[in-house]
Design a protein around this motif. Structure first.
Motif, PDB file in Angstrom:
ATOM      1  N   GLU A 188      -6.237   5.415   3.935  1.00  0.00           N
ATOM      2  CA  GLU A 188      -6.550   4.216   3.285  1.00  0.00           C
ATOM      3  C   GLU A 188      -5.650   3.795   2.465  1.00  0.00           C
ATOM      4  O   GLU A 188      -5.042   2.597   2.315  1.00  0.00           O
ATOM      5  N   ALA A 189      -5.033   4.713   1.906  1.00  0.00           N
ATOM      6  CA  ALA A 189      -3.818   4.540   0.853  1.00  0.00           C
ATOM      7  C   ALA A 189      -2.732   4.130   1.470  1.00  0.00           C
ATOM      8  O   ALA A 189      -1.793   3.086   1.244  1.00  0.00           O
ATOM      9  N   LEU A 190      -2.468   4.622   2.700  1.00  0.00           N
ATOM     10  CA  LEU A 190      -1.291   4.252   3.631  1.00  0.00           C
ATOM     11  C   LEU A 190      -1.595   2.800   4.134  1.00  0.00           C
ATOM     12  O   LEU A 190      -0.334   1.971   4.100  1.00  0.00           O
ATOM     13  N   MET A 191      -2.615   2.515   4.487  1.00  0.00           N
ATOM     14  CA  MET A 191      -2.880   0.999   5.050  1.00  0.00           C
ATOM     15  C   MET A 191      -2.646   0.133   3.941  1.00  0.00           C
ATOM     16  O   MET A 191      -2.245  -1.056   4.075  1.00  0.00           O
ATOM     17  N   GLN A 192      -3.123   0.467   2.695  1.00  0.00           N
ATOM     18  CA  GLN A 192      -2.931  -0.523   1.538  1.00  0.00           C
ATOM     19  C   GLN A 192      -1.592  -0.713   1.213  1.00  0.00           C
ATOM     20  O   GLN A 192      -1.360  -1.865   0.677  1.00  0.00           O
ATOM     21  N   ALA A 193      -0.946   0.278   1.131  1.00  0.00           N
ATOM     22  CA  ALA A 193       0.646   0.397   0.706  1.00  0.00           C
ATOM     23  C   ALA A 193       1.332  -0.642   1.990  1.00  0.00           C
ATOM     24  O   ALA A 193       2.265  -1.188   1.455  1.00  0.00           O
ATOM     25  N   MET A 194       1.078  -0.555   3.318  1.00  0.00           N
ATOM     26  CA  MET A 194       1.885  -1.337   4.226  1.00  0.00           C
ATOM     27  C   MET A 194       1.175  -2.706   4.106  1.00  0.00           C
ATOM     28  O   MET A 194       2.246  -3.387   4.606  1.00  0.00           O
ATOM     29  N   GLY A 195       0.250  -3.171   3.778  1.00  0.00           N
ATOM     30  CA  GLY A 195      -0.215  -4.526   3.924  1.00  0.00           C
ATOM     31  C   GLY A 195      -0.668  -4.999   5.286  1.00  0.00           C
ATOM     32  O   GLY A 195      -0.838  -4.188   6.066  1.00  0.00           O
ATOM     33  N   ALA A 196      -0.442  -6.232   5.440  1.00  0.00           N
ATOM     34  CA  ALA A 196      -0.733  -6.658   6.966  1.00  0.00           C
ATOM     35  C   ALA A 196       0.515  -6.514   7.837  1.00  0.00           C
ATOM     36  O   ALA A 196       1.588  -6.876   7.374  1.00  0.00           O
ATOM     37  N   VAL A 197       0.276  -5.686   8.887  1.00  0.00           N
ATOM     38  CA  VAL A 197       1.170  -5.329   9.881  1.00  0.00           C
ATOM     39  C   VAL A 197       0.654  -6.010  11.287  1.00  0.00           C
ATOM     40  O   VAL A 197      -0.562  -6.270  11.334  1.00  0.00           O
ATOM     41  N   GLY A 198       1.348  -6.128  12.179  1.00  0.00           N
ATOM     42  CA  GLY A 198       0.918  -6.621  13.710  1.00  0.00           C
ATOM     43  C   GLY A 198      -0.194  -5.723  14.200  1.00  0.00           C
ATOM     44  O   GLY A 198      -0.281  -4.450  13.788  1.00  0.00           O
ATOM     45  N   ARG A 199      -0.996  -6.167  15.255  1.00  0.00           N
ATOM     46  CA  ARG A 199      -1.822  -5.636  15.615  1.00  0.00           C
ATOM     47  C   ARG A 199      -1.618  -4.176  16.536  1.00  0.00           C
ATOM     48  O   ARG A 199      -2.097  -3.291  16.127  1.00  0.00           O
ATOM     49  N   ASP A 200      -0.354  -4.492  17.360  1.00  0.00           N
ATOM     50  CA  ASP A 200      -0.106  -3.139  17.706  1.00  0.00           C
ATOM     51  C   ASP A 200       0.280  -1.915  16.815  1.00  0.00           C
ATOM     52  O   ASP A 200      -0.169  -0.823  17.211  1.00  0.00           O
ATOM     53  N   LEU A 201       0.924  -2.322  15.783  1.00  0.00           N
ATOM     54  CA  LEU A 201       1.398  -1.131  14.807  1.00  0.00           C
ATOM     55  C   LEU A 201      -0.019  -0.622  14.208  1.00  0.00           C
ATOM     56  O   LEU A 201      -0.216   0.561  14.093  1.00  0.00           O
ATOM     57  N   HIS A 202      -0.724  -1.582  14.008  1.00  0.00           N
ATOM     58  CA  HIS A 202      -2.185  -1.050  13.264  1.00  0.00           C
ATOM     59  C   HIS A 202      -2.861  -0.385  13.905  1.00  0.00           C
ATOM     60  O   HIS A 202      -3.341   0.759  13.650  1.00  0.00           O
ATOM     61  N   GLU A 203      -3.230  -0.722  15.325  1.00  0.00           N
ATOM     62  CA  GLU A 203      -3.874   0.128  16.064  1.00  0.00           C
ATOM     63  C   GLU A 203      -3.183   1.592  16.206  1.00  0.00           C
ATOM     64  O   GLU A 203      -3.826   2.720  16.310  1.00  0.00           O
ATOM     65  N   ARG A 204      -1.803   1.665  16.345  1.00  0.00           N
ATOM     66  CA  ARG A 204      -1.350   2.931  16.307  1.00  0.00           C
ATOM     67  C   ARG A 204      -1.457   3.533  15.190  1.00  0.00           C
ATOM     68  O   ARG A 204      -2.003   5.043  15.326  1.00  0.00           O
ATOM     69  N   LEU A 205      -1.435   3.228  14.068  1.00  0.00           N
ATOM     70  CA  LEU A 205      -1.443   4.005  12.705  1.00  0.00           C
ATOM     71  C   LEU A 205      -3.032   4.365  12.802  1.00  0.00           C
ATOM     72  O   LEU A 205      -3.291   5.389  12.017  1.00  0.00           O
ATOM     73  N   ALA A 206      -4.008   3.461  13.162  1.00  0.00           N
ATOM     74  CA  ALA A 206      -5.215   3.880  13.049  1.00  0.00           C
ATOM     75  C   ALA A 206      -5.906   5.130  13.820  1.00  0.00           C
ATOM     76  O   ALA A 206      -6.581   5.588  13.705  1.00  0.00           O
ATOM     77  N   SER A 207      -4.877   5.193  14.847  1.00  0.00           N
ATOM     78  CA  SER A 207      -5.191   6.400  15.870  1.00  0.00           C
ATOM     79  C   SER A 207      -5.073   7.747  15.331  1.00  0.00           C
ATOM     80  O   SER A 207      -5.559   8.826  16.043  1.00  0.00           O
ATOM     81  N   VAL A 208      -4.257   7.769  14.390  1.00  0.00           N
ATOM     82  CA  VAL A 208      -3.988   9.010  13.490  1.00  0.00           C
ATOM     83  C   VAL A 208      -5.093   9.554  12.906  1.00  0.00           C
ATOM     84  O   VAL A 208      -5.779   8.718  11.864  1.00  0.00           O
ATOM     85  N   PRO A 209      -5.515  10.827  13.169  1.00  0.00           N
ATOM     86  CA  PRO A 209      -6.872  11.374  12.422  1.00  0.00           C
ATOM     87  C   PRO A 209      -6.381  11.865  11.113  1.00  0.00           C
ATOM     88  O   PRO A 209      -7.311  12.012   9.998  1.00  0.00           O
TER      89      PRO A 209
END
Length: 400
Positions: free
Chosen positions: A250-271
């Motif tokens: 959650e902290a990583l996603m907040q720090a990154m802000g809006a990124v593209g769908r491809d990158l967001h999906e890849r980051l969200a796949s990390v447990p």
């Protein structure tokens, strides 16, 4: 004291730099004792990239086959826009890198690299002292007396501080300020490729660049695992007893802000993530910052650098090669040999430190600067992304 009369070189630190120095010295007949504070050798972290300038040295040490069994050898490096997902440029690696530079471009897990260096050190007869922390030393007319916190005293002709960013050897030798916090936080993760959807698996190095952030991922462990690193701007975590902490998605996603769908999906796949607060130092400015008298620094103890040129471990391994060459050739005194080592290494390390800082600004650029970067990469591609002065040439010295 000639190189053939060396009593013993003590190396403080059993990480990649310290083990590399031990291997290089021992293979050239320089007696080595390696002192490591941990009770057993282990490496935190995840993957690292090692360019042809580094793999060339590992091959020269006879470690090429061992490296090939555990590393991955990506076929290309691809740069993409973190927000649009657009491919900005590519650099062909694989056979082209091998043909151009005489050695491959590899990606490897830190633990695997440390493991093969550890085995090579043992094979070369290096004396490993675990559970001992170098604390200080006294310089007498003939030698050093190196003392550990645990009460051990070692007689040595030279002491090499390879004890990392928070080097105790550096503090006694230079007495300067601690390494500086860069304002950047690195989130690192390893994911089994088999656990990822097919479209998220990868056999290449991919760098995503965006405003105040970038992400890089590449295969390790013969391609079976994917290493991911996301770097964002942020405040230093407090309390900060160690630079390795649990990282929260959650902290990583907040720090990154809006990124593209491809990158967001890849980051969200990390447990799960681990978080590091990145530290470095101002680039070296003179040889005396790497060696004084019978004491010398190597790797992060001498020149901690930002990861934006992927050369932190690489410069430590280059240091090790030159150190061993200096200590094992000629009839100069140990003091002169260490001075020669420092004179050969400081300028190249400084150049890499400065280029890494510059690359970070380019990777994290915003507005017009980011537009200019993207246009430049589209127009010139490999010419922008290749680094011949770094990867090329067989001679390693400060004059390159």
């Amino acid at each position: 004291m000639t190189s053939h009369e060396l009593k013993q070189v003590v190396i403080a630190g059993g990480g990649i730099g310290g083990l590399a120095a031990a291997v290089a010295c021992a293979q050239r007949g320089v007696p080595v004792r390696l002192v490591e504070r941990a009770a057993q050798l282990s490496e935190v972290g995840a993957g690292i990239q090692i360019g042809p300038n580094v793999t060339r040295i590992l091959q020269a040490w006879g470690l090429g086959e061992a490296m090939a069994q555990v590393a991955a050898f990506p076929h290309q490096l691809q740069a993409r826009d973190a927000h649009s997902g657009q491919v900005l440029g590519t650099l062909t690696l694989g056979r082209q890198a091998q043909a151009r530079y005489g050695a491959p471009y590899a990606t490897i897990h830190r633990a695997d690299l440390q493991g093969l260096l550890h085995r090579a050190a043992q094979s070369a007869g290096v004396d490993l002292l675990l559970g001992q922390t170098v604390h200080d030393w006294q310089d007498t007319q003939d030698s050093l007396h190196v003392n550990t916190l645990e009460g051990l005293s070692l007689q040595a002709s030279a002491l090499i501080g390879a004890d990392g960013v928070w080097s105790a050897v550096r503090q006694q030798m230079l007495g300067d300020a601690p390494a500086r916090f860069t304002g950047h936080l690195a989130y690192r993760a390893l994911v089994a490729q088999a656990d990822l959807p097919a479209h998220l698996r990868s056999d290449q190095v991919t760098v995503w660049m965006g405003a105040r952030l970038h992400v890089v991922h590449y295969p390790v462990r013969s391609g079976q695992w994917l290493n991911l690193v996301a770097i964002v701007h942020g405040a230093k975590p407090a309390p900060d007893p160690d630079w390795d902490q649990i990282g929260h998605t959650e902290a990583l996603m907040q720090a990154m802000g809006a990124v593209g769908r491809d990158l967001h999906e890849r980051l969200a796949s990390v447990p799960a993530w681990r978080q590091w607060a990145l530290h470095d130092r101002v680039p070296l400015s003179r040889a005396s910052q790497m060696a004084q008298g019978r004491v010398a620094l190597l790797g992060d103890a001498a020149h901690p650098m930002r990861p934006y040129l992927a050369q932190g471990a690489g410069m430590a391994i280059e240091d090790a090669q030159v150190l061993a060459q200096s200590l094992s050739t000629g009839s100069a005194s140990v003091v002169q040999q260490l001075q020669d080592y420092a004179e050969q290494r400081w300028a190249r390390n400084a150049r890499v430190q400065a280029r890494a800082i510059r690359n970070g600004r380019i990777f994290h650029a915003q507005g017009a600067v980011a537009l200019g970067r993207n246009v430049s990469m589209r127009l010139m591609g490999e010419r922008v992304m290749d680094v011949p002065w770094l990867y090329g040439g067989g001679r390693i010295s400060g004059s390159q």
